[in-house]
Scaffold this motif. Sequence first.
Motif, short mmCIF file in Angstrom:
data_model
loop_
_atom_site.label_atom_id
_atom_site.label_comp_id
_atom_site.label_asym_id
_atom_site.label_seq_id
_atom_site.Cartn_x
_atom_site.Cartn_y
_atom_site.Cartn_z
N UNK A 79 6.45 10.34 -12.39
CA UNK A 79 6.61 9.24 -11.44
C UNK A 79 5.22 8.74 -11.07
N UNK A 80 5.09 7.45 -10.94
CA UNK A 80 3.84 6.87 -10.41
C UNK A 80 4.19 6.14 -9.11
N UNK A 81 3.38 6.42 -8.09
CA UNK A 81 3.58 5.80 -6.78
C UNK A 81 2.29 5.08 -6.42
N UNK A 82 2.37 3.77 -6.37
CA UNK A 82 1.20 2.96 -6.03
C UNK A 82 1.01 2.92 -4.52
N UNK A 83 -0.19 2.53 -4.08
CA UNK A 83 -0.43 2.38 -2.65
C UNK A 83 0.55 1.37 -2.07
N UNK A 84 1.14 1.73 -0.95
CA UNK A 84 2.03 0.82 -0.23
C UNK A 84 1.13 -0.02 0.67
N UNK A 85 0.83 -1.21 0.24
CA UNK A 85 -0.13 -2.07 0.93
C UNK A 85 0.46 -2.63 2.22
N UNK A 86 -0.45 -3.06 3.10
CA UNK A 86 -0.04 -3.63 4.38
C UNK A 86 -0.68 -5.00 4.56
N UNK A 87 -0.14 -6.03 3.90
CA UNK A 87 -0.73 -7.37 4.03
C UNK A 87 -0.52 -7.99 5.41
N UNK A 88 0.38 -7.41 6.22
CA UNK A 88 0.64 -7.96 7.55
C UNK A 88 -0.51 -7.68 8.50
N UNK A 89 -1.24 -6.59 8.26
CA UNK A 89 -2.31 -6.21 9.17
C UNK A 89 -1.79 -5.60 10.47
N UNK A 90 -0.47 -5.45 10.58
CA UNK A 90 0.13 -4.89 11.79
C UNK A 90 0.11 -3.37 11.71
N UNK A 91 0.13 -2.73 12.87
CA UNK A 91 0.18 -1.28 12.92
C UNK A 91 -1.19 -0.66 12.90
#
Length: 176
Positions: A42-54
């Motif tokens: 399995x390959x799991x890529x970075x779960x990006x945060x384009x919202x900038x929230x959190x």
Amino acid sequence: MRSKNKLQPIYTLLTLALTFALSGCGVYSFTGTTISPDIQTISIQNIENPTGEGPSNLTQIVTSNFKDYYRRNTNLTLLQQEGDLQLEGQIVSFTVTPAAVQREGEIDRASLNRLTLGVQVRFVNNMNPEESFDQLFSISEDFDANIDVTQLPPSFIENLTERLVIDVFNKTVANW
């Protein structure tokens, strides 16, 4: 004089039958996964945060929780890219809304707030493409309205994220 247990052959047969039933074709495990034996990685890529929230480390928290959960609950080898299963996504929401309102005099105030984390997940199963999907997963948790979202303990975000990861895990490899 020893007495023979007349039920011993039946117990033996039941034990063998249960062993064969649980081993089946090798696709079910006690963790609840139904991974075909030809799927090894399995390959799991970075779960990006384009919202900038959190919090600033939300990408790392979510991505790490995904990788750790799949490592702990499957025998799949984690690859950087090109896994038999591929998981990627992005955070699409990290929002706070009132969950419960109480009236204080003439003013309505939130007594509970709800934090909602939404992640758009793209899952590719290269061995069984019909199991691939692109879906929004969302999870919420309430907290006291007197606490600012920036003051929530790291464990709160960790637990919220872990619940979301379990939902994705169940959809990808447990077929729930």
